[in-house]
Design an enzyme around this catalytic site. Structure first.
Site, mmCIF file in Angstrom:
data_model
loop_
_atom_site.group_PDB
_atom_site.id
_atom_site.type_symbol
_atom_site.label_atom_id
_atom_site.label_comp_id
_atom_site.label_asym_id
_atom_site.label_seq_id
_atom_site.Cartn_x
_atom_site.Cartn_y
_atom_site.Cartn_z
ATOM 1 N N ARG A 104 0.907 -1.259 -0.152
ATOM 2 C CA ARG A 104 -0.003 0.101 -0.008
ATOM 3 C C ARG A 104 0.757 1.319 0.010
ATOM 4 N NH1 ARG A 104 -1.768 2.373 4.371
ATOM 5 N NH2 ARG A 104 -2.043 0.661 5.539
ATOM 6 N N TYR B 7 -15.893 15.283 -16.179
ATOM 7 C CA TYR B 7 -16.491 14.019 -16.231
ATOM 8 C C TYR B 7 -17.693 14.067 -14.960
ATOM 9 C CZ TYR B 7 -16.636 8.840 -15.037
ATOM 10 O OH TYR B 7 -17.223 7.646 -14.894
ATOM 11 N N ASP C 280 -6.918 17.530 -15.282
ATOM 12 C CA ASP C 280 -7.181 16.183 -15.822
ATOM 13 C C ASP C 280 -6.915 16.040 -17.378
ATOM 14 O OD1 ASP C 280 -8.545 13.660 -16.642
ATOM 15 O OD2 ASP C 280 -10.052 13.834 -15.247
ATOM 16 N N LYS D 106 -7.965 4.742 -19.838
ATOM 17 C CA LYS D 106 -8.239 5.104 -21.027
ATOM 18 C C LYS D 106 -6.959 5.132 -21.964
ATOM 19 C CE LYS D 106 -11.856 6.368 -18.696
ATOM 20 N NZ LYS D 106 -12.912 5.390 -18.314
HETATM 21 N N1 LCS Z 1 -11.620 11.630 -15.652
HETATM 22 C C1 LCS Z 1 -11.862 11.505 -16.877
HETATM 23 C C2 LCS Z 1 -11.819 12.706 -17.900
HETATM 24 C C3 LCS Z 1 -12.645 10.533 -17.303
HETATM 25 O O1 LCS Z 1 -13.198 10.334 -18.519
HETATM 26 C C4 LCS Z 1 -12.912 9.434 -16.117
HETATM 27 C C5 LCS Z 1 -13.615 8.372 -16.620
HETATM 28 C C6 LCS Z 1 -12.125 9.631 -14.973
HETATM 29 C C7 LCS Z 1 -11.469 10.588 -14.680
HETATM 30 C C8 LCS Z 1 -12.587 8.387 -13.949
HETATM 31 O O2 LCS Z 1 -11.763 7.377 -14.027
HETATM 32 P P1 LCS Z 1 -11.957 5.855 -13.878
HETATM 33 O O3 LCS Z 1 -11.981 5.985 -12.149
HETATM 34 O O4 LCS Z 1 -13.039 5.574 -14.401
HETATM 35 O O5 LCS Z 1 -10.603 4.995 -14.204
HETATM 36 N N2 LCS Z 1 -14.421 8.380 -17.609
HETATM 37 C C9 LCS Z 1 -15.238 7.464 -18.367
HETATM 38 C C10 LCS Z 1 -16.153 7.624 -19.444
HETATM 39 O O6 LCS Z 1 -16.210 8.574 -19.987
HETATM 40 N N3 LCS Z 1 -17.034 6.618 -19.583
HETATM 41 O O7 LCS Z 1 -16.751 5.662 -18.532
HETATM 42 C C11 LCS Z 1 -15.687 5.976 -17.637
#
Ligand code: LCS
Length: 393
Positions: free
Chosen positions: A58, A111, A183, A208
């Site tokens: 951790r 998001y 971000d 992503k």
């Molecule tokens: N920031 C952005 C710009 C994102 O598009 C997402 C997830 C996150 C943070 C969060 O990331 P995660 O915890 O899912 O790894 N975006 C998503 C979307 O547009 N569709 O499904 C997830």
């Protein structure tokens, strides 16, 4: 492996590699929860930070550290902290950079869950938030409050593809005594490196483009100063939102081909965006590579490419969008983005469903908006798929 002065692809391939006793070409998966000490004294020294080494996964782990070092090199960061998910990275950033009584100003078309975290949960701890179109610097200036300590920008934003002038925003934030967090998920470090433009931290959902193969959920936050990195790492350890070694191994493996994947995907995206813009069924297209995009010129200056994300509005609104999504055969009807396969989704009922209709409207997220994450398939096949699906609209 020292790659500080290397080109981008060289850092992708060699960055962060841990030298192990067997000369492994790839950093091994140290799938262990804990690390034994050679002596009681060594254990005490590791805890007292008199000695470098690993204690407990951790807190730190060589496989995770390899990924963190590689991303930090790509971003031009002092260090990076990997997290269990992108939302882990968003939450960690907010909790590390905000105190009770302070205000965070964020991109309106952010998001959905990032907005919900700020609006519905940070407020419980006395942190206020407000949302503004960050591509409009005058609007950002007007929205600053005496208590604003963090400007949180998503650029390009999800799903409206708004682009924020990061150098100008960093200047604005710092003149106000605030920090700038970015971000950069939609761009990936291949297309922009916000720390080099003055941001204080940059974060990604590595789920992503960084991982790129739709098989891992993860996040990472890179810090511009050692003090910020220490603060992020301490809090990550206390919150327990660490990445797992196997997850880190997969993300690091995916990262090696980031430039190859992204450069190929964005060629396809550019073709598809131009094709969509010429179709009679489509009201408008938002792709930052199109001259019609409101921040196209800014994106040209700030980014080294336009990426693989496209949003568009069907003339027939939500119903037409639904019919299109129900009839694609090659593209997957799924949320997420940034993988090798093309995904199509409906932000208003899916990724941004938790944000109220009024707030969505204020952020420009219309009910008929469709979002495409273009993968690395042959563009001709993707165009043929859209062509046949549009026959059903
Ligand atoms: N920031 C952005 C710009 C994102 O598009 C997402 C997830 C996150 C943070 C969060 O990331 P995660 O915890 O899912 O790894 N975006 C998503 C979307 O547009 N569709 O499904 C997830």
């Amino acid at each position: 492996m020292k790659t500080k002065a290397s080109g981008f692809n060289t850092t992708l391939v060699h960055g962060g590699k841990v030298d192990d006793q067997y000369g492994s070409a790839i950093t091994p998966i140290y799938q262990t929860s804990t690390f034994s000490f050679q002596s009681a004294q060594q254990g005490a020294d590791l805890f007292a930070r008199k000695e470098e080494g690993y204690i407990y996964t951790r807190i730190g782990n060589p496989t995770i550290a390899a990924l963190e070092h590689c991303v930090a090199e790509l971003e031009g960061a002092c260090g990076a902290v990997a997290t269990s998910s992108g939302m882990g990275a968003v939450a960690l950033t907010c909790l590390a950079l905000l105190n009770q009584g302070e205000h965070v100003l964020s991109t309106a078309s952010v998001y959905g869950p990032s907005r919900i975290l700020m609006e519905k949960h940070l407020v419980r701890f006395g942190v206020e938030s407000s949302f503004v179109d960050c591509s409009d610097l005058a609007a950002v200036r007007r929205a600053l409050r005496p208590t604003t300590r963090l400007i949180y920008v998503e650029t390009p934003s999800n799903p409206m593809m708004q682009v924020t002038d990061l150098a100008a925003m960093a200047e604005l934030a710092h003149a106000h005594g605030a920090r700038l967090a970015v971000d950069s998920t939609f761009a990936s470090p291949y297309l922009q490196q916000p720390l080099r433009l003055g941001a204080d931290v940059v974060l990604h959902s590595v789920t992503k483009f960084i991982n790129g193969h739709a098989d891992v959920v993860g996040g990472i936050v890179s810090a511009g100063t050692p003090e910020l990195e220490r603060r992020l790492r301490e809090l990550m350890t206390l919150l327990g939102c660490n990445m797992d070694p196997h997850q880190a191994y997969l993300v690091h493996r995916g990262l090696k081909t980031l430039a190859l994947r992204m450069s190929h995907a964005q060629l396809g995206a550019a073709r598809i965006a131009a094709w969509l813009e010429a179709r009679p069924e489509i009201a408008w297209v938002r792709y930052i590579g199109l001259p019609s995009h409101p921040q196209h010129e800014l994106a040209k200056r700030q980014m080294s490419g336009f990426g693989a994300m496209i949003s568009f509005e069907m003339k027939g609104g939500l119903e037409a969008g639904r019919r299109l999504m129900d009839h694609v055969q090659l593209m997957l009807l799924a949320v997420s983005l940034g993988g090798v396969e093309t995904l199509i989704e409906h932000p208003a009922s899916m990724t941004h469903a938790g944000v109220s209709r009024e707030e969505r409207a204020a952020a420009g997220i219309t009910e008929g908006l469709v979002r495409l994450s273009v993968g690395i398939e042959e563009p001709e096949d993707l165009l043929a798929d859209l062509e046949q699906a549009l026959q059903h609209v």
